[in-house]
Design an enzyme around this catalytic site. Structure first.
Site, PDB file in Angstrom:
ATOM      1  N   ARG A   1       8.162  -3.123  -9.623  1.00  0.00           N
ATOM      2  CA  ARG A   1       6.732  -2.821  -9.435  1.00  0.00           C
ATOM      3  C   ARG A   1       5.889  -4.072  -9.672  1.00  0.00           C
ATOM      4  O   ARG A   1       4.890  -4.307  -9.015  1.00  0.00           O
ATOM      5  CB  ARG A   1       6.306  -1.683 -10.384  1.00  0.00           C
ATOM      6  CG  ARG A   1       4.828  -1.447 -10.374  1.00  0.00           C
ATOM      7  CD  ARG A   1       4.350  -0.134 -11.005  1.00  0.00           C
ATOM      8  NE  ARG A   1       5.158   0.433 -12.048  1.00  0.00           N
ATOM      9  CZ  ARG A   1       5.166   0.020 -13.325  1.00  0.00           C
ATOM     10  NH1 ARG A   1       4.425  -0.987 -13.721  1.00  0.00           N
ATOM     11  NH2 ARG A   1       5.926   0.632 -14.205  1.00  0.00           N
TER      12      ARG A   1
ATOM     13  N   TYR B   1     -14.064   2.371   9.392  1.00  0.00           N
ATOM     14  CA  TYR B   1     -12.931   3.285   9.524  1.00  0.00           C
ATOM     15  C   TYR B   1     -13.181   4.531   8.653  1.00  0.00           C
ATOM     16  O   TYR B   1     -13.608   4.407   7.499  1.00  0.00           O
ATOM     17  CB  TYR B   1     -11.640   2.551   9.120  1.00  0.00           C
ATOM     18  CG  TYR B   1     -10.465   3.467   8.909  1.00  0.00           C
ATOM     19  CD1 TYR B   1     -10.018   4.303   9.938  1.00  0.00           C
ATOM     20  CD2 TYR B   1      -9.799   3.520   7.689  1.00  0.00           C
ATOM     21  CE1 TYR B   1      -8.947   5.164   9.746  1.00  0.00           C
ATOM     22  CE2 TYR B   1      -8.727   4.365   7.493  1.00  0.00           C
ATOM     23  CZ  TYR B   1      -8.306   5.192   8.517  1.00  0.00           C
ATOM     24  OH  TYR B   1      -7.255   6.038   8.325  1.00  0.00           O
TER      25      TYR B   1
ATOM     26  N   ASP C   1     -12.369  -6.527   6.101  1.00  0.00           N
ATOM     27  CA  ASP C   1     -11.206  -5.831   6.651  1.00  0.00           C
ATOM     28  C   ASP C   1     -10.881  -6.489   7.991  1.00  0.00           C
ATOM     29  O   ASP C   1     -11.629  -6.364   8.962  1.00  0.00           O
ATOM     30  CB  ASP C   1     -11.543  -4.335   6.823  1.00  0.00           C
ATOM     31  CG  ASP C   1     -10.322  -3.522   7.247  1.00  0.00           C
ATOM     32  OD1 ASP C   1      -9.454  -4.082   7.943  1.00  0.00           O
ATOM     33  OD2 ASP C   1     -10.249  -2.337   6.890  1.00  0.00           O
TER      34      ASP C   1
ATOM     35  N   LYS D   1      -0.705  -2.025  10.977  1.00  0.00           N
ATOM     36  CA  LYS D   1      -1.163  -2.269  12.355  1.00  0.00           C
ATOM     37  C   LYS D   1      -0.532  -3.542  12.923  1.00  0.00           C
ATOM     38  O   LYS D   1       0.672  -3.618  13.014  1.00  0.00           O
ATOM     39  CB  LYS D   1      -2.691  -2.313  12.394  1.00  0.00           C
ATOM     40  CG  LYS D   1      -3.366  -1.260  11.506  1.00  0.00           C
ATOM     41  CD  LYS D   1      -3.060   0.169  11.910  1.00  0.00           C
ATOM     42  CE  LYS D   1      -3.879   1.135  11.042  1.00  0.00           C
ATOM     43  NZ  LYS D   1      -3.395   2.493  11.032  1.00  0.00           N
TER      44      LYS D   1
HETATM   45  N1  PLP Z   1      -8.679  -0.404   7.799  1.00  0.00           N
HETATM   46  C1  PLP Z   1      -8.731  -0.123   9.101  1.00  0.00           C
HETATM   47  C2  PLP Z   1      -9.687  -0.891   9.986  1.00  0.00           C
HETATM   48  C3  PLP Z   1      -7.923   0.879   9.649  1.00  0.00           C
HETATM   49  O1  PLP Z   1      -8.002   1.159  10.961  1.00  0.00           O
HETATM   50  C4  PLP Z   1      -7.046   1.588   8.786  1.00  0.00           C
HETATM   51  C5  PLP Z   1      -6.183   2.654   9.306  1.00  0.00           C
HETATM   52  O2  PLP Z   1      -6.283   3.058  10.441  1.00  0.00           O
HETATM   53  C6  PLP Z   1      -7.030   1.270   7.431  1.00  0.00           C
HETATM   54  C7  PLP Z   1      -7.848   0.255   6.966  1.00  0.00           C
HETATM   55  C8  PLP Z   1      -6.141   2.014   6.467  1.00  0.00           C
HETATM   56  O3  PLP Z   1      -4.820   1.571   6.597  1.00  0.00           O
HETATM   57  P1  PLP Z   1      -3.530   2.452   6.224  1.00  0.00           P
HETATM   58  O4  PLP Z   1      -3.446   3.553   7.226  1.00  0.00           O
HETATM   59  O5  PLP Z   1      -2.401   1.474   6.300  1.00  0.00           O
HETATM   60  O6  PLP Z   1      -3.737   2.971   4.846  1.00  0.00           O
END
Ligand code: PLP
Length: 386
Positions: free
Chosen positions: A52, A104, A176, A201
């Site tokens: 961890r 998001y 992000d 992604k």
């Molecule tokens: N940030 C963005 C722009 C996203 O599109 C997403 C998920 O679609 C996330 C964060 C969250 O990521 P995760 O699904 O890996 O938790």
């Protein structure tokens, strides 16, 4: 890989950690699954003691991501949401957070939930509006969260300008960077303190991992995040890190090809009578085209569009498509299409969706690696029944 001079990002993605195995000279970095490590002796832990807290495979991915984003260090987490929450968890109780009004849906859900618990005070702002950002910053918040291009409307905001504004007001800046990856955008060079990724992604790119990462500009802050990831136990799994490192090898050629196809698809949609609007910063008519061209190293492979026929047309298109799979997520080698209002952004609620501009006729597309002509033909055939 022995390095004698600074390497280009393409090389870091393809080769970081290659041929670094001291035991057998393995070319592909080994996957260390062990949850625990033998101490060399009494009070003599080795580099790693417990999974961890640290893991060689995960650390290799973290190092690669830190180098790609130009940061002082990185933490690999169990999901993109865990990465976001790791940054938020560093804030003092009752901290002020400014987030995009059209971010998001999961990000908004997280921030609102923490606000409801009394842990932070949230301001959702249209970050294209300098005055609105200025007014929000006047309250001396602790964190400005930026998401550019935004999900799902592909709005682009000026990271350098917003970072300067936030710094002057004493707020930290987190960006992000999920939609573009470090192949196409490097927020730290533009003034960000933290870069957040859903590695689920583009970084992994093969739709077989849920993961995340935070890259901190400052090495000390990265250390602190790393410590905290161990404290709360949100570290990513070694196997997921290994897969993500493998996916990272092809990040640049994938992004390159996928964004070429996205541009062709956006142009086709832009001329189609069934489509009332196309949101792709690569189109000259996109309101943020000039900013995207200046700030980004490419326009990316995400786009969204609105069907003139509303939700009925959406249903007909989804049923007719063969190559675009109707599913959440993005950034993989396969093309996906999603209906934000009922899927990724359903939890936002009607009012917030309305304010953000996410309507019932909106569809978001993640363009994959299939032949561009096949994708265009598939969409054209689907649109013919809209
Ligand atoms: N940030 C963005 C722009 C996203 O599109 C997403 C998920 O679609 C996330 C964060 C969250 O990521 P995760 O699904 O890996 O938790």
């Amino acid at each position: 890989m022995t390095e004698t001079r600074p390497l280009r990002p393409e090389t870091i993605a393809a080769a970081h950690g290659v041929a670094s195995d001291a035991a057998f000279g393995a070319i592909a970095p080994p996957l260390y699954l062990s949850s625990t490590y033998e101490f060399a002796g009494f009070e003599q832990p080795r580099v790693y003691d417990y999974g961890r807290a640290g893991n060689p495979t995960r650390d290799l991915l973290a190092d690669a991501l830190a180098r790609l984003e130009g940061g002082g260090g990185a933490v690999v987490t169990a999901s993109g949401m865990a990465a976001l929450d790791l940054v938020v968890s560093q804030l003092p109780a009752g901290a002020g957070v400014i987030a995009p009004h059209d971010c998001y849906g999961g990000t908004m859900r997280l921030l609102k939930a923490r606000e409801q618990l009394g842990q932070l005070s949230l301001q959702l702002v249209d970050q294209r509006d300098c005055d609105a950002v200025g007014a929000a910053l006047a309250g001396s918040p602790d964190l400005l969260l930026i998401e550019t291009p935004s999900n799902p409307l592909l709005r682009v905001v000026d990271i350098a300008a917003l970072s300067a504004q936030a710094k002057a007001a004493g707020a930290a800046v987190a960006v992000d960077n999920t939609f573009l990856s470090p192949a196409l955008q490097r927020p730290i060079a533009l003034g960000a303190d933290y870069v957040i990724h859903s590695t689920t992604k583009y970084l992994n790119g093969h739709s077989d991992v849920i993961g995340g990462a935070v890259i901190a500009a400052d090495a000390g802050k990265a250390e602190r995040l790393s410590h905290w990831a161990n404290v709360v136990g949100c570290s990513g799994s070694p196997f997921d890190a290994w897969l993500t490192l493998r996916g990272l090898r092809t990040l640049f050629p994938r992004m390159h090809q996928q964004q070429l196809s996205a541009m062709v698809i956006a142009q086709m949609l832009d001329h189609h009578p069934a489509v009332s609007a196309v949101h792709y910063p690569g189109l000259a008519a996109h309101p943020d085209h000039a900013l995207a061209a200046r700030q980004q190293l490419g326009f990316g492979a995400m786009l969204s569009f609105e069907l003139a026929g509303g939700v009925d047309a959406v249903k007909r298109l989804i049923a007719a498509l063969r190559l675009f799979t109707f599913a959440e997520s993005l950034g993989g080698v396969e093309s996906l299409i999603v209906h934000p209002a009922t899927m990724t952004h359903a939890d936002m609620g009607d009012a917030a969706r309305h304010v953000a501009g996410i309507g019932a006729g909106l569809l978001r597309v993640s363009v994959g690696l299939e032949a561009e002509k096949d994708l265009v033909e598939d969409l054209a055939a689907g649109l013919a029944v809209c």
